[in-house]
Each structure stands twice: as C-alpha cells, then as structure tokens.
Design a protein around this motif. Structure first.
Motif, PDB file in Angstrom:
ATOM      1  N   GLU A 196     121.584  54.466 -27.259  1.00  0.00           N
ATOM      2  CA  GLU A 196     122.878  54.099 -26.698  1.00  0.00           C
ATOM      3  C   GLU A 196     123.943  54.631 -27.642  1.00  0.00           C
ATOM      4  N   VAL A 197     124.945  55.258 -27.069  1.00  0.00           N
ATOM      5  CA  VAL A 197     126.075  55.766 -27.838  1.00  0.00           C
ATOM      6  C   VAL A 197     127.319  55.103 -27.268  1.00  0.00           C
ATOM      7  N   ASP A 198     128.013  54.370 -28.116  1.00  0.00           N
ATOM      8  CA  ASP A 198     129.211  53.650 -27.680  1.00  0.00           C
ATOM      9  C   ASP A 198     130.329  53.950 -28.674  1.00  0.00           C
ATOM     10  N   PHE A 199     131.116  54.969 -28.362  1.00  0.00           N
ATOM     11  CA  PHE A 199     132.218  55.374 -29.221  1.00  0.00           C
ATOM     12  C   PHE A 199     133.507  54.817 -28.625  1.00  0.00           C
ATOM     13  N   ARG A 200     133.998  53.766 -29.238  1.00  0.00           N
ATOM     14  CA  ARG A 200     135.254  53.149 -28.805  1.00  0.00           C
ATOM     15  C   ARG A 200     136.353  53.668 -29.732  1.00  0.00           C
ATOM     16  N   PHE A 201     136.778  54.869 -29.420  1.00  0.00           N
ATOM     17  CA  PHE A 201     137.769  55.523 -30.264  1.00  0.00           C
ATOM     18  C   PHE A 201     139.022  54.665 -30.389  1.00  0.00           C
ATOM     19  N   SER A 202     139.418  54.018 -29.291  1.00  0.00           N
ATOM     20  CA  SER A 202     140.630  53.204 -29.293  1.00  0.00           C
ATOM     21  C   SER A 202     140.524  52.018 -30.246  1.00  0.00           C
ATOM     22  N   GLU A 203     139.293  51.561 -30.510  1.00  0.00           N
ATOM     23  CA  GLU A 203     139.069  50.433 -31.427  1.00  0.00           C
ATOM     24  C   GLU A 203     138.591  50.896 -32.805  1.00  0.00           C
TER      25      GLU A 203
END
Length: 130
Positions: free
Chosen positions: A14-21
C-alpha cells in the motif's frame, strides 16, 4: 499536488502519499512482477512533489515493509535517494523504519539506509510480532 494512494495487492505494498499532510506511508510486501513499472510512477510523483515543495515543515515517511525483493530494493534506493537530496538542501525528512523485532534482514536493511542516506532523520521502530 494531488495525494497518491495505491491499494496493496498480494505482491505490492500500500502506498499512501498524503502530500497535503506531509505524510508518506508504504506498508506491506513488495515483489511486483515489474518493480520498475510499479515504483516508477511513485518515485516520479515524489520527485515532482519535492521539486515544487516550498514548505519548511518536516516531511514524515513511514515505511513498514515485511518483505521486498531485489528489484524493489533498487527502486527503494531511488526513492530514499530523492528524499535524501531534499534533506541535504535543508528540509527535514523523518524516516520511520518499522520492522518486526525478530526480523534481522529488514532491521539490517534499515541500518544500511541510515548509513547510505545520512541526511534523513532515521528512527528505527521495532514492532513486536503478535
């Protein structure tokens, strides 16, 4: 920049890149049939974000991979290399490296990352196997 989410599959994490956070997460196993294809877009998105990122707040990267093959290893080095370049330019990049406390292979890979990418703020996170 749009966040990036890729659900885990039997052979990819799983890749979860929350750039905004300013939170990037990779977890699971990584042995896709074509590692360059799987990781290529992820690394490209990361590089694009880093190139346009003017925020001075820390960027936190959480990695909890229980297994990865040699092809994925090469791609992970590219990913951490991009992060290290950004850290070298003055941005704080925190890498939380999660591994089973009894998994010496993943632990040792984390130690290698710490040596090879000295500009990252590295935190070894041993997790008890339940």
């Amino acid at each position: 920049m749009d966040n990036l989410f890729i659900a885990a599959s039997p052979s990819s994490p799983e890749v979860d890149f929350r750039f905004s956070e300013r939170q990037l997460s990779i977890k699971g196993e990584s042995y896709p049939e074509n590692a360059a294809q799987f990781w290529g877009d992820i690394i490209s998105s990361l590089r694009q974000f880093l190139a346009h990122d003017g925020d001075t707040a820390a960027l936190t990267v959480n990695v909890a991979l229980s297994y990865f093959n040699s092809s994925s290893t090469k791609m992970l080095f590219s990913l951490f290399g991009a992060l290290n370049e950004k850290a070298r330019s003055g941005s704080e990049i925190i890498l939380n490296w999660y591994h089973d406390e009894e998994d010496d292979t993943i632990f040792e890979f984390g130690q290698e990352l710490q040596e090879d990418f000295p500009d990252l703020v590295f935190h070894d996170q041993a997790v008890k196997n339940q």
